[in-house]
Design a protein around this motif. Structure first.
Motif: not given
Length: 233
Positions: A147-149, A153-154, A180
């Motif tokens: 997971e990364e921003t 946005e996620r 996401d």
């Protein structure tokens, strides 16, 4: 392949929108988001920022602009990209035909007719153009990058290795950051050899807007000629 690099990058620089329910596969939740978006996909508009990184000379070429996509049929789309700045360009994709016009060099449209290379277009479509997770997995070996921003946005990052030898010769890996929230690509990174890469970021994405077909015609002066770079066979 490098001669037609811009054209093939264009085919791959579209937000992935793309049916299967979550299961034991750790990527299942991402696939489900892609598939849900694909089932509703009719088109999109977005701002784009494209960075072309050349490792040897430690130089980056940055371009910004807009992109518009309209789905005609499940595997048929119209695409328009307008790049701004000191070297502006207009590009339109219709099926296996790509047209590019450079306003700073009026009088000529560069044309690429893909013909037998249409299979490469289909593999790029797995990265966008309303493709679903089955299209993605058919063209690439997919791994989760976590997971990364990105751009506020996620996202979940996917690491893709092309299965096609011809595509793998051009891109050794492609990273795809899937929102996401919306199931579309917020960012793509295409890795070449020698640590060169192209990074494309999408912002202000609007899904399923009303776009007239007239948008997908190049704005060129009357009498502009076409230069065929590659003719289909």
């Amino acid at each position: 392949m490098r001669r037609y690099r811009f054209f093939f990058v264009l085919m791959g620089t579209l937000p992935a929108t793309g049916a299967r329910a979550p299961g034991q596969d750790p990527l299942a939740a991402v696939y489900a988001r892609i598939d849900a978006a694909a089932s509703r996909f009719k088109g999109l508009t977005a701002n784009i920022r494209r960075v072309d990184h050349e490792e040897v000379i430690h130089e980056e070429d940055v371009e910004t602009g807009t992109i518009k996509v309209k789905r005609q049929k499940p595997k048929e789309l119209l695409v328009r990209m307008d790049i701004q700045g000191t070297n502006p360009k207009q590009a339109v994709v219709n099926g296996s035909k790509v047209q590019v016009y450079y306003p700073n060099n009026p009088g000529e449209i560069q044309v690429l007719e893909l013909g037998k290379k249409k299979s490469l277009v289909d593999q790029y479509m797995a990265l966008g153009f309303g493709g679903n997770s089955n299209d993605l997995r058919a063209a690439y070996v997919v791994k989760s990058g976590g997971e990364e921003t990105v751009a506020g946005e996620r996202t979940t990052r996917l690491e893709l290795t092309p299965k096609s030898p011809e595509l793998l010769d051009q891109w050794k890996r492609i990273d795809l950051w899937i929102s996401d929230k919306g199931g579309y690509a917020v960012q793509q990174k295409l890795y070449e050899k020698a640590k060169n890469y192209i990074l494309i970021t999408y912002t202000n994405v609007e899904l399923n807007p009303t776009i007239p077909d007239s948008v997908f015609h190049l704005d060129v002066p009357k009498g502009t000629k076409q230069e065929i770079l590659l003719r289909k066979k």
